[in-house]
Design an enzyme around this catalytic site. Structure first.
Site, short mmCIF file in Angstrom:
data_model
loop_
_atom_site.label_atom_id
_atom_site.label_comp_id
_atom_site.label_asym_id
_atom_site.label_seq_id
_atom_site.Cartn_x
_atom_site.Cartn_y
_atom_site.Cartn_z
N ASN A 192 24.83 57.60 39.63
CA ASN A 192 23.41 58.06 39.62
C ASN A 192 22.63 57.14 40.54
OD1 ASN A 192 22.68 55.57 38.22
ND2 ASN A 192 24.05 56.25 36.54
N LYS B 8 43.85 62.70 46.18
CA LYS B 8 42.42 63.28 46.50
C LYS B 8 42.79 64.72 46.06
CE LYS B 8 39.64 64.32 50.36
NZ LYS B 8 39.40 64.54 51.65
N ASP C 130 27.25 58.44 31.33
CA ASP C 130 27.50 58.66 30.14
C ASP C 130 28.85 59.59 29.95
OD1 ASP C 130 25.45 57.75 28.59
OD2 ASP C 130 24.13 59.65 29.39
N PHE D 150 16.74 49.93 28.06
CA PHE D 150 15.75 50.81 28.70
C PHE D 150 15.98 52.58 28.42
CE2 PHE D 150 13.77 48.16 32.34
CZ PHE D 150 14.10 47.15 31.77
#
Ligand code: CTP
Length: 397
Positions: free
Chosen positions: A206, A285, A275, A320
């Site tokens: 994120n 890969k 999460d 937070f």
């Protein structure tokens, strides 16, 4: 203020004569004051006068062969940088990073907290350019003591008079009183994003920059507390003097938090913990299959705060909440579910605030469900206000 070292930057305003008294009062309180003057400040008060009152040489020219590195030396040895009076010109230089005289060079070389007391004509004070420079400086954490309204040197009446010297003195004293108020308190702070690898070259993450958690760690140090900072990957340098632990995955962050929890008094989870993690980490890969997409199975990561709540160790715990809708309801729900003492909620859908920014607009909610909406502030200012609230909680437990 014994052993306290202050740089007083004086720029070319008529109010500079008033700061002679500020130097006198600071010296009387025991502070060591090094005066640095802008190129034109000596038009108003001579360096010799400041030298006589402060008891130290005044730095006022960058073109003095013997003192060519003085701005670095002065900046490295001070706890606080005060600019009083600050003219529109020095505000513009500070906001834009100009360095063409002793004062602006010292400002750029100084890494610590900066306090500014502007003084100018009311029209200049209200000019958009000045307002924008002030807002840039505020977003970097510079603190302001606004000018007062009254008779101005130009004959006008309006806002622009240098704040009363006693007000400036109190603000400086307060800064040093606050400085050691977290002594003896051990903080565990998490910051930044987590990276959940999918294959050796890809991960889920994120946009968290880590700035909030690092600002908190920095302020705890400044105020005399101890910090263990657990951080996901960021581009930031850990603040000096913190016990730094780096991690990548949510699982690693959880282990580090649980390991360090008992040795702390306060946990602040400022990290944006992922999460979800890929159920299977591919060893090689993942290759593209023509224009076919990819279906990834994700599993939930452990909720670190829920794990902390289960252990019931009686620590002060602050979370937070990053929300895109129903800010207060969602944050309150998290506060209860995760058994938090405080939650700091921010609306991550608003542009220019939150994740990557130096400033943020947050709402602080406590167990009694009292809600404090703070205006837009730098992450350093938010840290200080949050630490004041945490300190009150630590004292009451
Ligand atoms: N948090 C945590 N462990 C996780 C996820 C989040 O400890 N696996 C913490 C965060 O550090 C933050 C608080 O929980 O202090 C709230 O995080 P947030 O991402 O806003 O909420 P979530 O609990 O993850 O819920 P949702 O993403 O559904 O809003």
């Amino acid at each position: 203020m014994k052993n306290v070292k202050i740089i007083l930057g004086v720029s070319a305003g008529i109010a500079s004569y008033k700061t002679l008294d500020l130097v006198r009062l600071l010296v009387k309180e025991g502070a060591e004051v090094r005066v640095v003057m802008s190129a034109n400040a000596a038009q108003f008060v001579t360096p010799l006068t400041f030298e006589a009152i402060s008891g130290f040489p005044v730095y006022c020219s960058i073109f003095d062969a013997q003192n060519s590195m003085e701005h670095i030396r002065v900046a490295e040895n001070a706890d606080l940088f005060v600019v009083a009076p600050a003219t529109a010109s020095i505000l513009a230089k500070m906001a834009n990073g100009l360095a063409d005289d002793a004062l602006s060079c010292t400002h750029l070389a100084f890494k610590g907290p900066v306090l500014v007391a502007p003084a100018m004509n009311d029209g200049m004070w209200n000019h958009t350019a000045v307002k924008q420079n002030i807002s840039t400086l505020k977003s970097r954490g510079v603190e302001f003591i606004d000018p007062e309204s009254g008779d101005l040197a130009c004959g006008a009446i309006g806002q622009g008079r240098l704040a009363d010297i006693t007000v400036i003195l109190d603000k400086i004293k307060n800064y040093f009183i606050q400085r050691d108020d977290l002594k003896g308190i051990r903080f565990l702070i998490t910051a930044g994003p987590t990276h959940e690898a999918i294959d050796p070259v890809r991960y889920l993450s994120n946009p968290s920059s880590g700035k909030m958690g690092y600002a908190l760690a920095e302020q705890v140090k400044t105020r005399g507390g101890k910090v263990t900072l657990i951080s996901g990957p960021t581009n930031l340098k850990p603040p000096l003097g913190v016990n730094f632990k780096a991690c990548k995955k949510a699982e690693e962050m959880n282990l580090l938090v649980q390991e360090n929890l008992e040795q702390c008094d306060v946990l602040v989870m400022a990290a944006a913990v992922g999460d979800f993690a890929a159920e299977n980490l591919e060893k090689e890969k993942i290759k593209k299959q023509g224009d076919k997409g990819l279906v990834l199975k994700l599993v939930a990561t452990k909720d670190i705060l829920l794990e902390v709540a289960k252990r019931n160790l009686g620590k002060v715990v602050v979370g937070f909440a990053a929300e895109t809708q129903n800010l207060v309801e969602s944050a309150l729900d998290k506060l209860k579910k995760k058994n938090l003492d405080l939650i700091v909620a921010n609306d991550i859908s608003s542009p220019g605030i939150g994740f990557q920014s130096d400033s943020n607009k947050v709402t602080i909610i406590d167990r009694e469900e009292s809600i404090e909406n703070l205006p837009l502030k730098s992450k350093r200012e938010i840290s200080d206000l949050l630490l004041d609230r945490i300190l009150a909680l630590v004292k009451s437990t």
